[in-house]
Design an enzyme around this catalytic site. Sequence first.
Site, PDB file in Angstrom:
ATOM      1  N   HIS A   1     -11.448   9.069   4.611  1.00  0.00           N
ATOM      2  CA  HIS A   1     -10.581   9.490   3.510  1.00  0.00           C
ATOM      3  C   HIS A   1     -11.185   9.041   2.184  1.00  0.00           C
ATOM      4  CE1 HIS A   1      -7.583  10.074   6.718  1.00  0.00           C
ATOM      5  NE2 HIS A   1      -7.014  10.913   5.886  1.00  0.00           N
TER       6      HIS A   1
ATOM      7  N   LYS B   1      -7.303   5.775  -0.843  1.00  0.00           N
ATOM      8  CA  LYS B   1      -6.291   5.705   0.210  1.00  0.00           C
ATOM      9  C   LYS B   1      -5.979   4.253   0.533  1.00  0.00           C
ATOM     10  CE  LYS B   1      -5.042   7.461   4.776  1.00  0.00           C
ATOM     11  NZ  LYS B   1      -3.695   7.867   4.294  1.00  0.00           N
TER      12      LYS B   1
END
Length: 263
Positions: A153, A157
Amino acid sequence: MTPVRLIVAGCCGRMGRAVVRLAAGEGDLRIVSAVTEASDPAIGQDAGVAAGARAIGVAIESTPAAGDVLVDFTSPDGSAAWAEWCAANGVALVSGTTGLSSAHQAALDRAAERSPVLWSPNMSIGVHLLARLVEEATRRLDSTWDIEVVEIHHRHKADAPSGTARMLLERICAARGSDPAAAATHGRRGERATRRPGEIGLHALRLGSVVGDHRVYFGGPAEVLTIAHRAASRDIFAAGALRVARWIAGRPPGRYTMQDVLS
C-alpha cells in the site's frame, strides 16, 4: 424506482470524495447529506464541487440529514459512532473503514440489532472474488504447501497488515481449520527464521502511492501458485460501496458481508 438516499460520512477524505463523485453520476442514487468534521474549512461548500464533480445542491455539513444508507470511510472511532447513530435513526450502515478493533466491531454488532450493517475492510468486488479463490485453493492443496500473503500500500497507510490481508488470513485458516492468531507470522528476522509447520506468513510493504496490491503465494515441493489482485484506482472501492448501498437499502437489521452481496 425511488433513488436510494445516501449520507456520505467523511465526505472530504480521499474515499469520501470518490463516493460523492461516483454517486453524483448515478440516477438510482441521491446524495442527501455530506458530512465532515465541524472544524473542516469545506463546511458550506457544495459536496459535488468539493469532490471534483458537478454541483449537486447539497452543502457539506457537520451533522447528517435523514437518509436510507450511510456510507462511512472515516476512522475506527468514527465508524463506531456512526454505527450508533444509524441504529438510533433507522439508517443502514455501509462501512469500509479499516483498522477496527474488537471494541469497534462490538459497536457494529450492537447497531446491527436495530439496523442493517455491512462492514468490509475492502469494498472491491475483485478482492472478494480473490478471497473465494484463495479459500478454494487452500482447501484443494494439502498441508505440505506453504502459504505467504504479501500486501503493498501507499506510504501513508496507517494499519499493517492491511484489513484485506487479515481477511485473507482468516479465509485461509478457515479452510485449514486453524487459528489465525496462532498461524500468523508477521515478517521474519534472525538466524532461526525457518518456517514452522502450518504457519502463514504476512508481509506488509509501504511504497509511494500504491493503492492496493495483494498476493497470496502457495509453494509446493516443485511449484509455486500465485493468486493476486491489484487496485489501479480508489474508485473501485467507492463503486463497491455504492453497489452495497443499493443492495442493503430496505433490508432487515443484521450483520451482512460482501459474500452476501455477491451471492
